[in-house]
Design an enzyme around this catalytic site. Structure first.
Site, PDB file in Angstrom:
ATOM      1  N   GLU A 194       0.986  -5.013  11.157  1.00 60.39           N
ATOM      2  CA  GLU A 194       0.539  -3.619  11.054  1.00 60.39           C
ATOM      3  C   GLU A 194       1.353  -2.771  12.042  1.00 60.39           C
ATOM      4  O   GLU A 194       1.164  -2.851  13.250  1.00 60.39           O
ATOM      5  CB  GLU A 194      -0.951  -3.504  11.378  1.00 60.39           C
ATOM      6  CG  GLU A 194      -1.861  -4.298  10.466  1.00 60.39           C
ATOM      7  CD  GLU A 194      -2.177  -3.575   9.164  1.00 60.39           C
ATOM      8  OE1 GLU A 194      -1.688  -2.438   8.974  1.00 60.39           O
ATOM      9  OE2 GLU A 194      -2.939  -4.132   8.348  1.00 60.39           O
TER      10      GLU A 194
ATOM     11  N   HIS B   4       2.541  -3.815   6.790  1.00 60.92           N
ATOM     12  CA  HIS B   4       1.547  -2.780   6.524  1.00 60.92           C
ATOM     13  C   HIS B   4       1.539  -1.802   7.700  1.00 60.92           C
ATOM     14  O   HIS B   4       2.250  -1.988   8.686  1.00 60.92           O
ATOM     15  CB  HIS B   4       0.161  -3.403   6.348  1.00 60.92           C
ATOM     16  CG  HIS B   4      -0.007  -4.210   5.097  1.00 60.92           C
ATOM     17  ND1 HIS B   4      -0.644  -3.712   3.978  1.00 60.92           N
ATOM     18  CD2 HIS B   4       0.395  -5.459   4.782  1.00 60.92           C
ATOM     19  CE1 HIS B   4      -0.640  -4.636   3.026  1.00 60.92           C
ATOM     20  NE2 HIS B   4      -0.016  -5.709   3.489  1.00 60.92           N
TER      21      HIS B   4
ATOM     22  N   HIS C 259       0.840  -1.201   0.000  1.00 63.05           N
ATOM     23  CA  HIS C 259       0.000   0.000   0.000  1.00 63.05           C
ATOM     24  C   HIS C 259       0.874   1.249   0.000  1.00 63.05           C
ATOM     25  O   HIS C 259       1.818   1.373   0.793  1.00 63.05           O
ATOM     26  CB  HIS C 259      -0.923  -0.009   1.216  1.00 63.05           C
ATOM     27  CG  HIS C 259      -2.010  -1.017   1.122  1.00 63.05           C
ATOM     28  ND1 HIS C 259      -2.563  -1.649   2.215  1.00 63.05           N
ATOM     29  CD2 HIS C 259      -2.678  -1.512   0.032  1.00 63.05           C
ATOM     30  CE1 HIS C 259      -3.508  -2.483   1.819  1.00 63.05           C
ATOM     31  NE2 HIS C 259      -3.596  -2.415   0.496  1.00 63.05           N
TER      32      HIS C 259
ATOM     33  N   GLU D 277       1.690   3.454   3.017  1.00 65.10           N
ATOM     34  CA  GLU D 277       2.302   2.696   4.108  1.00 65.10           C
ATOM     35  C   GLU D 277       3.793   2.504   3.858  1.00 65.10           C
ATOM     36  O   GLU D 277       4.404   1.522   4.288  1.00 65.10           O
ATOM     37  CB  GLU D 277       1.561   1.369   4.272  1.00 65.10           C
ATOM     38  CG  GLU D 277       0.085   1.579   4.630  1.00 65.10           C
ATOM     39  CD  GLU D 277      -0.757   0.307   4.623  1.00 65.10           C
ATOM     40  OE1 GLU D 277      -0.178  -0.792   4.510  1.00 65.10           O
ATOM     41  OE2 GLU D 277      -1.991   0.418   4.732  1.00 65.10           O
TER      42      GLU D 277
END
Length: 425
Positions: free
Chosen positions: A394, A333, A182, A185
């Site tokens: 994350e 991420h 992404h 990110e």
């Protein structure tokens, strides 16, 4: 690189300032603003390097600055040169030159030989925005500094940018870490690159990485890293766009979703396809969910594409994985400080145990992926296809893109995960 002049702002100016600071202008602020102090440093640098001191950073000035961004320069051996003399001339340790030039005989230096001279500073910056070009410079520089690394390309992006990989180690146990599926990110990219540099340096010096001898890791494992899956998207977010046509099209896509800030809210590839919704793991269910949420056309995020693997970036990850034998994967991420470890009712052997270990060493929560986000991701496809542990990590807290000020804490939290991705297999 673009021509920079007084008054310029942005990521390219950060790179200019980073190069100047590494070249000795240590009092210069690293703020992405081409102000008076930066202009004066540029003029002084130009004078010292035989260039016209006009203060504009064009092709010739960039050529002199690139070594400080790649972390090395090349010296052509002349009569009387010795490696010791070169280490003094370039103010870098002799061992770095020896390491980077394994085929050069210090006792028989041949005139005309090209000798790579690594500079004596850490290569991976953690205080500037990232882009595809900075990532390429770092991969090149690491490969020169540490010739035992393997580097290459998994494929190309929509705009033709190479999606680079690094391999560290020669062992039979293969593991794979990837980052920046992404675009916004991108802070995940320096997490992988810094780990690669620390690992390579520890191995070169015969030291431990964490509490494990790097030589043991190198012998037992082959660690593959793809630090930037989505180079076009990252460049869009960080302002390093190279094509007005692609940028204008992305702007048009974003205009149809005014609730998503542009470019900071952009997660997709340059064509508006969310790369982590492209894998053949219940892709139709991901499509149903995202269509119901209103993402039916190319969008800054959450558009699944017209079919699985139509985005070249995701297809490159698919084929790269298919041609290896990865025992574990980490997909980086942001944000939330969460470790996602499961896909549907698949529970590969030891996957829960390893996830709990990752939680212990990082302080991150260990959770199952929410249903609305639980399909067509790389982790999902890897678990479903290979029945082996795959994780989405994350990092950080807040809104992506996360600020660079979080990097030190993020890296500290994730070091144990990155090391454990090998040692726990």
């Amino acid at each position: 690189m673009e021509v920079l002049r007084y008054g310029a702002r942005g990521t390219a100016v950060y790179y200019l300032q980073l190069a100047l600071i590494r070249a000795g202008y240590t009092d210069l602020a690293l703020d992405g603003v081409f102000g008076g102090a930066t202009a004066e440093a540029v003029r002084d640098f130009q004078r010292k390097n035989g260039l016209s001191p006009d203060g504009a950073v064009g092709k010739r000035t960039w050529a002199k600055l690139y070594p400080y961004l790649k972390g090395y320069t090349t010296h052509i051996v002349k009569s009387g040169d010795t490696l010791f003399a070169l280490s003094q001339r370039y103010n870098t340790p002799l061992y770095r030159i020896l390491l980077a030039n394994p085929t050069v005989n210090p006792q028989n230096m041949q005139v005309g030989t090209r000798v790579q001279i690594p500079f004596d500073f850490p290569l991976v910056p953690t205080n500037v925005p990232y882009s595809s070009i900075l990532t390429a410079w770092i991969v090149e520089g690491l490969s020169v500094r540490y010739p035992f690394l393997e580097s290459g390309s998994t494929g190309n992006s929509v705009m033709g940018k190479s999606i680079s990989f690094l391999r560290i180690g020669t062992g039979e146990k293969q593991v794979f870490y990837n980052a920046s599926h992404h675009a916004n990110e991108w802070l995940t990219t320096p997490v992988l690159l810094k780990f690669a540099e620390e690992y390579a340096d520890s191995y070169a010096l015969g030291e431990k990485l964490g509490d494990v001898l790097a030589a043991r890791l190198f012998r037992e494992y082959s660690l593959y890293l793809v630090p930037m899956v989505n180079p076009d998207g990252v460049d869009l977010v960080t302002g390093m766009r190279t094509s007005g046509g692609y940028y204008n099209r992305a702007r048009q896509i974003a205009d149809a979703y005014p609730e998503i800030p542009f470019p900071n809210g952009w997660k997709a590839n340059i064509e508006g396809v969310d790369l982590n919704l492209q894998y053949p793991a219940s892709w139709e269910e991901a499509k149903r969910i995202k269509y119901a949420q209103g993402f039916r056309t190319p969008a800054p995020r959450d558009f699944v594409g017209t079919a699985p693997l139509v985005a070249p970036e995701s297809f490159s990850m698919f084929t790269f994985t298919r041609t290896h034998n990865f025992l574990l994967t980490l997909s980086y991420h942001s944000q939330g400080e969460i470790i996602y470890w499961k896909y549907l009712d698949y529970e590969p052997a030891r996957s829960r145990e390893i996830a709990e270990y990752f939680g212990e060493v990082s302080g991150y929560a260990v959770e199952e992926t929410p249903y609305a986000s639980g399909f067509a991701g790389y982790k999902d496809w890897f678990i479903e296809t290979y029945d082996r542990p795959g994780y989405t990590i994350e990092i950080g807290r807040g809104q992506s893109p996360l600020p660079l000020s979080q990097f030190a804490e993020i890296y500290k939290d994730n070091f144990g995960i990155l090391l454990g991705g090998m040692t726990q297999i």
